[in-house]
Design a protein around this motif. Sequence first.
Motif, PDB file in Angstrom:
ATOM      1  N   GLY A  40       0.771  -1.235   0.000  1.00  0.00           N
ATOM      2  CA  GLY A  40       0.000   0.000   0.000  1.00  0.00           C
ATOM      3  C   GLY A  40       0.801   1.283   0.000  1.00  0.00           C
ATOM      4  N   PHE A  41       2.095   1.222  -0.336  1.00  0.00           N
ATOM      5  CA  PHE A  41       2.885   2.440  -0.469  1.00  0.00           C
ATOM      6  C   PHE A  41       2.375   3.249  -1.665  1.00  0.00           C
ATOM      7  N   ASP A  42       2.496   4.565  -1.573  1.00  0.00           N
ATOM      8  CA  ASP A  42       2.074   5.432  -2.671  1.00  0.00           C
ATOM      9  C   ASP A  42       3.143   5.592  -3.741  1.00  0.00           C
ATOM     10  N   ARG A  43       4.406   5.596  -3.317  1.00  0.00           N
ATOM     11  CA  ARG A  43       5.503   5.890  -4.246  1.00  0.00           C
ATOM     12  C   ARG A  43       6.771   5.240  -3.716  1.00  0.00           C
ATOM     13  N   ILE A  44       7.700   4.900  -4.597  1.00  0.00           N
ATOM     14  CA  ILE A  44       8.987   4.350  -4.169  1.00  0.00           C
ATOM     15  C   ILE A  44      10.134   5.120  -4.814  1.00  0.00           C
ATOM     16  N   LEU A  45      11.128   5.430  -3.986  1.00  0.00           N
ATOM     17  CA  LEU A  45      12.327   6.124  -4.425  1.00  0.00           C
ATOM     18  C   LEU A  45      13.320   5.123  -5.000  1.00  0.00           C
ATOM     19  N   VAL A  46      13.894   5.477  -6.134  1.00  0.00           N
ATOM     20  CA  VAL A  46      15.030   4.748  -6.700  1.00  0.00           C
ATOM     21  C   VAL A  46      16.229   5.669  -6.572  1.00  0.00           C
ATOM     22  N   GLY A  47      17.196   5.270  -5.760  1.00  0.00           N
ATOM     23  CA  GLY A  47      18.288   6.162  -5.386  1.00  0.00           C
ATOM     24  C   GLY A  47      19.369   6.302  -6.437  1.00  0.00           C
ATOM     25  N   TYR A  48      20.348   7.142  -6.125  1.00  0.00           N
ATOM     26  CA  TYR A  48      21.474   7.418  -7.016  1.00  0.00           C
ATOM     27  C   TYR A  48      22.764   7.182  -6.245  1.00  0.00           C
ATOM     28  N   TRP A  49      23.663   6.393  -6.827  1.00  0.00           N
ATOM     29  CA  TRP A  49      24.997   6.174  -6.268  1.00  0.00           C
ATOM     30  C   TRP A  49      26.010   6.287  -7.396  1.00  0.00           C
ATOM     31  N   SER A  50      27.192   6.768  -7.072  1.00  0.00           N
ATOM     32  CA  SER A  50      28.215   6.953  -8.096  1.00  0.00           C
ATOM     33  C   SER A  50      28.861   5.638  -8.516  1.00  0.00           C
ATOM     34  N   ASN A  70       3.604   4.592  -7.681  1.00  0.00           N
ATOM     35  CA  ASN A  70       4.349   5.658  -8.345  1.00  0.00           C
ATOM     36  C   ASN A  70       5.834   5.549  -8.022  1.00  0.00           C
ATOM     37  N   PHE A  71       6.626   6.265  -8.801  1.00  0.00           N
ATOM     38  CA  PHE A  71       8.084   6.189  -8.662  1.00  0.00           C
ATOM     39  C   PHE A  71       8.682   7.580  -8.453  1.00  0.00           C
ATOM     40  N   LEU A  72       9.814   7.586  -7.745  1.00  0.00           N
ATOM     41  CA  LEU A  72      10.579   8.808  -7.516  1.00  0.00           C
ATOM     42  C   LEU A  72      12.029   8.503  -7.869  1.00  0.00           C
ATOM     43  N   SER A  91      10.270  10.382 -21.419  1.00  0.00           N
ATOM     44  CA  SER A  91      10.115   9.037 -21.978  1.00  0.00           C
ATOM     45  C   SER A  91       9.764   8.038 -20.879  1.00  0.00           C
ATOM     46  N   LEU A  92      10.459   8.146 -19.755  1.00  0.00           N
ATOM     47  CA  LEU A  92      10.205   7.232 -18.642  1.00  0.00           C
ATOM     48  C   LEU A  92       8.825   7.463 -18.048  1.00  0.00           C
ATOM     49  N   ASP A  93       8.365   8.704 -18.062  1.00  0.00           N
ATOM     50  CA  ASP A  93       7.016   8.981 -17.574  1.00  0.00           C
ATOM     51  C   ASP A  93       5.977   8.273 -18.436  1.00  0.00           C
ATOM     52  N   LEU A 100       5.701   8.798 -12.678  1.00  0.00           N
ATOM     53  CA  LEU A 100       7.062   9.227 -12.338  1.00  0.00           C
ATOM     54  C   LEU A 100       7.100  10.586 -11.660  1.00  0.00           C
ATOM     55  N   ALA A 101       8.033  10.737 -10.724  1.00  0.00           N
ATOM     56  CA  ALA A 101       8.486  12.031 -10.213  1.00  0.00           C
ATOM     57  C   ALA A 101      10.013  11.959 -10.185  1.00  0.00           C
ATOM     58  N   VAL A 102      10.670  13.106 -10.119  1.00  0.00           N
ATOM     59  CA  VAL A 102      12.130  13.119 -10.097  1.00  0.00           C
ATOM     60  C   VAL A 102      12.611  13.814  -8.830  1.00  0.00           C
ATOM     61  N   HIS A 103      13.610  13.219  -8.204  1.00  0.00           N
ATOM     62  CA  HIS A 103      14.232  13.799  -7.012  1.00  0.00           C
ATOM     63  C   HIS A 103      15.601  14.334  -7.414  1.00  0.00           C
ATOM     64  N   ILE A 104      15.742  15.642  -7.467  1.00  0.00           N
ATOM     65  CA  ILE A 104      16.973  16.275  -7.914  1.00  0.00           C
ATOM     66  C   ILE A 104      17.947  16.385  -6.746  1.00  0.00           C
ATOM     67  N   ILE A 105      19.141  15.828  -6.943  1.00  0.00           N
ATOM     68  CA  ILE A 105      20.185  15.832  -5.919  1.00  0.00           C
ATOM     69  C   ILE A 105      21.403  16.559  -6.475  1.00  0.00           C
ATOM     70  N   SER A 106      21.737  17.693  -5.896  1.00  0.00           N
ATOM     71  CA  SER A 106      22.875  18.463  -6.398  1.00  0.00           C
ATOM     72  C   SER A 106      24.204  17.820  -6.039  1.00  0.00           C
ATOM     73  N   GLY A 107      24.215  17.019  -4.971  1.00  0.00           N
ATOM     74  CA  GLY A 107      25.431  16.322  -4.560  1.00  0.00           C
ATOM     75  C   GLY A 107      26.031  16.938  -3.320  1.00  0.00           C
ATOM     76  N   GLY A 108      26.090  16.153  -2.234  1.00  0.00           N
ATOM     77  CA  GLY A 108      26.582  16.680  -0.971  1.00  0.00           C
ATOM     78  C   GLY A 108      28.025  16.347  -0.664  1.00  0.00           C
ATOM     79  N   SER A 109      28.663  15.550  -1.515  1.00  0.00           N
ATOM     80  CA  SER A 109      30.027  15.104  -1.237  1.00  0.00           C
ATOM     81  C   SER A 109      30.927  15.384  -2.430  1.00  0.00           C
ATOM     82  N   ASP A 110      31.959  16.194  -2.223  1.00  0.00           N
ATOM     83  CA  ASP A 110      32.927  16.457  -3.290  1.00  0.00           C
ATOM     84  C   ASP A 110      33.587  15.160  -3.753  1.00  0.00           C
ATOM     85  N   VAL A 111      33.908  14.298  -2.801  1.00  0.00           N
ATOM     86  CA  VAL A 111      34.585  13.039  -3.120  1.00  0.00           C
ATOM     87  C   VAL A 111      33.723  12.199  -4.050  1.00  0.00           C
TER      88      VAL A 111
END
Length: 361
Positions: A40-50, A70-72, A91-93, A100-111
Amino acid sequence: MAIQILGMIWHREASEIISASSTFDKEFIKNIAQAHENSGFDRILVGYWSDQADGFLVTAHAAAHTSKINFLLAHRPGFVAPTLAARKLASLDHLTDGRLAVHIISGGSDVDQKKDGDFLNKQQRYERTNEFLDIVKQEWYSQTPFNYQGQYYQVENAFSELKPKQQHLPIYFGGSSDEALRVAAKHADVFALWGEPLAGAKEHLNKLNPLVHAEHRTLEYNISFRPIIAETEKLAWEKAQHIYQLSKQQLQQAGLQETRKKPQSVGGDRLLEAAKQGDVLDQNLWTGITSLVQGSYNSTALVGTPEQVAESIAAYYRLGIHSVLIRGFDPLQDAIEYGKELLPTIREKTNHIDQQIQKTS
């Protein structure tokens, strides 16, 4: 308004307490996506890793094996041109039938950013994100070709015949720095917070709301927790301590504990500052894993019975945070377990709050 409950999926079974047995498992993607949908979740996040699988493809595979949820999709600006990113997301939408929704991550780690060849500093990354979203939204919604001249991006006669399937594709955004808040106020539909104590969450809202109003916009809020539930409060806290020991052991075995440093992100700093106030904050907000991983990510847990955890989430709902992301330390099994009692109880309590508000308005 009804609360939105999000979960999180990824491309293999792994967590703080589960060692990864593969680098990619498409059957697990299907199973965990379906578990969230069935719970019964409404949406699921698909994360980003380098250093991990591509989220666009993971989302497409998960969507092919689900029909309602739904997806994030997390996405970092800077590695794909904004016009192309906009068309990929549109296209993915369509592939997800408008889920679909998009979660914009500017990036918190220089490394971490440098692993993918990005050498901008944090302030520059937020400036770039602002330009990126300027262009993405024009690519999605402009009915005529447009030009854009920025510091990081320039386009001439840009235009996409392909638009998102949805009339408006939601943008989620996070970050606690002043630069992040300015970008959120201008562009975000939903602002994502890590699981801070109630006072810290309220501080965010008080700081961001005036910026949003100045942009003549509205904004929703999401907050993330790692619920640890059991039949009794005692059993839940015993489970939390077991998770702590397993997490500590896995970090040591992987040789990661010594490499954990003070986070670069303001959000990570805030989590660490909260952890310094005590292992347990408010009613049942546990910071044990937060201290262990040095505030590297959303690691605060709500511990107790489903009733107690739902009541804590309802307290944030009263603040005006109408969306919550919850994920467990045993991702697949916890998603199934949450659906049995926790999700229905959260919805019952937040619906009751809405009814009370309606009676007094």
